[in-house]
Design a protein around this motif. Structure first.
Motif, PDB file in Angstrom:
ATOM      1  N   GLY A   1       1.296 -11.198  78.633  1.00 61.22           N
ATOM      2  CA  GLY A   1       0.275 -12.199  78.889  1.00 61.22           C
ATOM      3  C   GLY A   1       0.499 -13.463  78.092  1.00 61.22           C
ATOM      4  N   PRO A   2      -0.359 -14.470  78.313  1.00 61.50           N
ATOM      5  CA  PRO A   2      -0.189 -15.764  77.656  1.00 61.50           C
ATOM      6  C   PRO A   2      -0.332 -15.691  76.144  1.00 61.50           C
ATOM      7  N   VAL A   3       0.287 -16.653  75.496  1.00 61.89           N
ATOM      8  CA  VAL A   3       0.177 -16.829  74.050  1.00 61.89           C
ATOM      9  C   VAL A   3      -0.686 -18.055  73.816  1.00 61.89           C
ATOM     10  N   SER A   4      -1.764 -17.903  73.064  1.00 51.52           N
ATOM     11  CA  SER A   4      -2.601 -19.050  72.762  1.00 51.52           C
ATOM     12  C   SER A   4      -2.259 -19.564  71.378  1.00 51.52           C
ATOM     13  N   GLY A   5      -1.778 -20.802  71.307  1.00 54.39           N
ATOM     14  CA  GLY A   5      -1.385 -21.394  70.040  1.00 54.39           C
ATOM     15  C   GLY A   5      -2.214 -22.618  69.725  1.00 54.39           C
ATOM     16  N   GLY A   6      -3.114 -22.507  68.762  1.00 51.96           N
ATOM     17  CA  GLY A   6      -3.913 -23.643  68.341  1.00 51.96           C
ATOM     18  C   GLY A   6      -3.193 -24.457  67.286  1.00 51.96           C
ATOM     19  N   ASP A   7      -3.935 -25.325  66.587  1.00 52.15           N
ATOM     20  CA  ASP A   7      -3.314 -26.166  65.569  1.00 52.15           C
ATOM     21  C   ASP A   7      -2.629 -25.336  64.492  1.00 52.15           C
ATOM     22  N   SER A   8      -3.229 -24.211  64.121  1.00 57.90           N
ATOM     23  CA  SER A   8      -2.647 -23.387  63.066  1.00 57.90           C
ATOM     24  C   SER A   8      -2.807 -21.905  63.329  1.00 57.90           C
ATOM     25  N   LEU A   9      -3.281 -21.533  64.510  1.00 58.41           N
ATOM     26  CA  LEU A   9      -3.552 -20.139  64.821  1.00 58.41           C
ATOM     27  C   LEU A   9      -2.814 -19.694  66.073  1.00 58.41           C
ATOM     28  N   LEU A  10      -2.459 -18.417  66.107  1.00 58.33           N
ATOM     29  CA  LEU A  10      -1.904 -17.779  67.283  1.00 58.33           C
ATOM     30  C   LEU A  10      -2.805 -16.616  67.675  1.00 58.33           C
ATOM     31  N   ALA A  11      -2.934 -16.381  68.973  1.00 59.50           N
ATOM     32  CA  ALA A  11      -3.679 -15.236  69.461  1.00 59.50           C
ATOM     33  C   ALA A  11      -2.971 -14.694  70.686  1.00 59.50           C
ATOM     34  N   VAL A  12      -2.731 -13.379  70.723  1.00 63.91           N
ATOM     35  CA  VAL A  12      -1.991 -12.756  71.816  1.00 63.91           C
ATOM     36  C   VAL A  12      -2.573 -11.380  72.108  1.00 63.91           C
ATOM     37  N   ARG A  13      -2.206 -10.844  73.249  1.00 66.03           N
ATOM     38  CA  ARG A  13      -2.486  -9.447  73.571  1.00 66.03           C
ATOM     39  C   ARG A  13      -1.324  -8.611  73.033  1.00 66.03           C
ATOM     40  N   SER A  14      -1.614  -7.670  72.147  1.00 66.45           N
ATOM     41  CA  SER A  14      -0.575  -6.802  71.615  1.00 66.45           C
ATOM     42  C   SER A  14      -0.295  -5.672  72.594  1.00 66.45           C
ATOM     43  N   ARG A  15       0.716  -4.873  72.316  1.00 66.14           N
ATOM     44  CA  ARG A  15       1.055  -3.778  73.223  1.00 66.14           C
ATOM     45  C   ARG A  15      -0.011  -2.683  73.212  1.00 66.14           C
ATOM     46  N   THR A  16      -0.883  -2.666  72.221  1.00 65.60           N
ATOM     47  CA  THR A  16      -2.001  -1.728  72.211  1.00 65.60           C
ATOM     48  C   THR A  16      -3.139  -2.186  73.113  1.00 65.60           C
TER      49      THR A  16
END
Length: 706
Positions: free
Chosen positions: A640-655
């Protein structure tokens, strides 16, 4: 390049100067500087922790099946759901319903999401619309010669395989028993309901409607024919051994009523369903199985009817791509793909060891001939709901989050100054909003939200938008921007979610992939009205395009193809958008996101490497040749998509859990944290924190710095 006339013989209107098209040569380097890096850090598989899961400093302890992390430890962080208000406050938690056309559609196209939900302990009900009887021969093709068809028996064998697969995913024992009963349906027929005795929250419901028996050939006696009124009723195909004792027939309305009745009975907060608009190929044939497509449309109609019932918990929807995943890059890492294949092999009764007590067979031997399908066990793809731009900050510092519940826009608001989030509030008006919306802030401080809406009468999809009447104020009525599609029949209304950019002059442009796999756009005029849809080019564009601006106000638009990524860009703020140009990037999993580069030098594109889940980013700034791709150590397996903010990352992990980390230090491995909850769609990481929508329909928020 000369412009060809359309099918009416008329030449399309010329493209305005601000959206000038430039077709690149493959020998010409892209006029954008690119540097790509693989994001470091590891999120392992299922983890246990020492201490309390809510303690941020608790380090992950790998299980026997999970390799030890090679970089910074992964930490569980207690998720922070927004306290629900109004009608939502009585919800007890997440409850999932899956509605598919055939036995095995869930295993091939919705797993690993299925297994993750089963491990969570939340209630899950899987609904199978057709009996899946096919030609009635339960055998590998090489063994089928001379066998007598037995449609009731083959339907029973497929049921046996599904029961074994689910029992194994939940309990580890594929022979774990089920209790099977007949239940009446709201459509006047009966269905079989199976309850896993060891885990009664897990249920399978078999409607046992006759299937089409062919992928896209003309079969009037099918859900396809019933939807289009070619037949007045469609009969049942009961499986051998089912507790349902009498055959029945359904009208179109009775199928809708039956599905809506099941929604009302099980009251899910999250529905998984197939793609109702998968597109057509060059020969005009639909690219998915017709039962998948029309089963999904019946489900849409049932959800619309259910949404009008008072008192039910808000429900979110996720659509899954089916057969078209065949020719797209694989999205799953080897371990996850292997686990998914193992489940399919159980369904297919590949070892033949189990004795389930029926002569029909204990699984689907047709699948045993090719258990991986056509690459299906190595992939999962969301057909909608991939936007990472659904949280916006207003000019006063307050935050607004947007999602789709009950087919309507759901909004949450967090006032400036540290106030608490409040919501969800559902925007009044007609429903039909598709999953996944994107938002932008306009030059005057107002926020606008765009998405697509499905119109069930004269079935089609269209782009819609709503804008605050004043900065920080209420949202006005939805406005339709129409669609670049001529009709539903030509391309099954296969349009992407919109990508939106606000230019240096304050005018908005909406970008959309059409069913011919081209990028199209509709631009706002100076008087506030909208110009016509225009084709911006590109071939074999797939998925959802993304758009963003750099610090100088230049717009960039990216779109995937099966082999690379295309770009349209402005060289100067307010200048013409040129493209498509070849980025030179390698094959991606095609789920893209883009944001301004944290250094202020351009924009950053985020994507994943196929068959691994590894994260990569590419920086685009100025004019110049393509830079070599640089990779760093470590990985974050997932999809799925990777959300990259100014200093943060958020992703769906394999769990399936949300993984968050800070980024920006060149060459440094991010310290990943797992937020231990399952979520819908894609997360949104911004300057202030990370937001995600749980399967319970609630907004989860992790402030920056936690």
């Amino acid at each position: 390049m000369p412009r060809r006339p359309d099918s009416s013989g008329k030449r399309p209107p010329t493209m305005p100067v601000r959206l000038r098209r430039r077709l690149p040569s493959r020998r010409t380097a892209i006029s954008t500087t690119v540097s790509a890096v693989l994001v470091a850090g590891t999120v392992a598989g299922l983890l246990t922790v020492t201490g309390t899961p809510s303690t941020p400093s608790a380090q992950a302890v790998p299980t026997a099946k999970t390799p030890a992390p090679t970089d910074d430890p992964v930490m569980y962080v207690k998720p922070m759901p927004v306290p629900p208000t109004g009608a939502a406050r009585d919800k007890a938690g997440a409850s999932v319903m899956q509605i598919v056309a055939h036995p095995d559609d869930d295993l091939y196209f919705m797993n690993p999401d299925v297994s993750q939900s089963l491990r969570s302990g939340d209630p899950l009900t899987a609904v199978y619309l057709t009996a899946g009887e096919s030609d009635g021969v339960n055998a590998r093709p090489r063994d089928a010669k001379g066998m007598e068809p037995d449609k009731a028996g083959y339907a029973e064998a497929r049921q046996n395989g599904i029961r074994a697969a689910y029992a194994e995913m939940v309990t580890g024992d594929r022979t774990s028993p089920w209790d099977r009963v007949a239940i009446p349906t709201a459509g006047g027929g009966a269905a079989e309901m199976d309850t896993l005795r060891a885990k009664p929250k897990i249920k399978l419901v078999w409607l046992q409607i006759r299937e089409a028996g062919a992928t896209n050939q003309d079969r009037p006696h099918s859900l396809n024919g019933l939807w289009h009124g070619r037949i007045s009723t469609l009969e049942s195909q009961l499986s051998a051994g089912t507790p349902v004792t009498a055959d029945f027939r359904y009208t179109k309305d009775e199928v809708v009523a039956t599905i809506a009745g099941l929604l009302d009975r099980f009251r899910p907060t999250f529905v998984r369903m197939q793609d109702p608009s998968p597109g057509t190929n060059k020969k005009g044939k639909i690219t998915d199985h017709q039962d998948h497509l029309y089963g999904a449309r019946f489900t849409q109609a049932a959800l619309a009817r259910y949404g009008e019932l008072p008192g039910h918990p808000h429900v979110a929807v996720q659509n899954y791509l089916g057969y078209p995943t065949t020719w797209l890059p694989h999205t799953l890492d080897p371990q996850t793909a292997g686990e998914k294949l193992k489940t399919v092999k159980t369904y297919a009764w590949m070892d033949g060891a189990e004795d389930c007590g029926t002569i029909a067979g204990c699984g689907d031997l047709k699948v045993a001939a090719r258990p991986a399908g056509r690459g299906w066990t190595s992939t999962i793809r969301y057909a909608r709901g991939t936007s990472t731009s659904w949280v916006q900050r207003d000019r006063d510092g307050g935050l607004h989050a947007f999602s789709v519940l009950d087919g309507r826009l759901a909004t949450w608001r967090k006032p400036a100054g540290g106030g608490a989030w409040r919501g969800p509030e559902l925007l009044p008006g007609d429903g039909g909003l598709d999953s996944g919306v994107t938002s932008v802030r306009l030059a005057d401080g107002r926020i606008a939200v765009y998405g697509t809406r499905t119109v069930l009468t004269n079935y089609h999809r269209e782009v819609v938008g709503t804008t605050q009447t004043t900065p920080g104020g209420a949202f006005g009525p939805w406005r339709s921007l129409g669609t670049p599609e001529k009709n539903d029949a030509l391309g099954t209304s296969d349009i992407s979610a919109p990508a939106v950019a606000v230019g240096a002059d304050g005018r908005t442009t909406v970008f959309l992939r059409d069913s011919k796999r081209r990028l199209t756009a509709r631009e706002q005029r100076a008087d506030g009205g909208w110009g016509p849809w225009q084709v911006l080019g590109g071939t074999e564009v797939t998925g959802d395009p993304v758009a963003t601006k750099d610090a100088k106000g230049r717009t960039y638009v990216f779109a995937s193809t099966p082999k690379t990524v295309l770009i349209w860009s402005q060289h100067v703020p307010g200048g013409p958008l040129t493209g498509p140009a070849l980025t030179g990037l390698p094959t991606t999993t095609q789920a893209l996101s883009a944001a301004p580069d944290p250094t202020g030098k351009g924009v950053r594109l985020w994507f994943r490497k196929p068959s691994s889940g590894d994260l990569r980013s590419a920086d685009f700034s100025g004019v110049g040749p393509v830079s070599p791709i640089k990779e760093l150590r470590g990985r974050v397996a997932g999809f799925g998509p990777v959300s990259g903010g100014d200093s943060l990352l958020a992703v769906r992990s394999r769990t399936g859990y949300l993984a968050t980390a800070s980024h920006g230090r060149t060459g440094a491995a991010p310290a990943w944290k797992l937020e231990k909850f399952l979520f819908a769609g894609a997360p949104d990481a911004g300057t202030d924190g990370v937001a995600a929508i749980g399967l319970d329909g609630r907004l989860y928020w992790t402030p920056a710095g936690r």
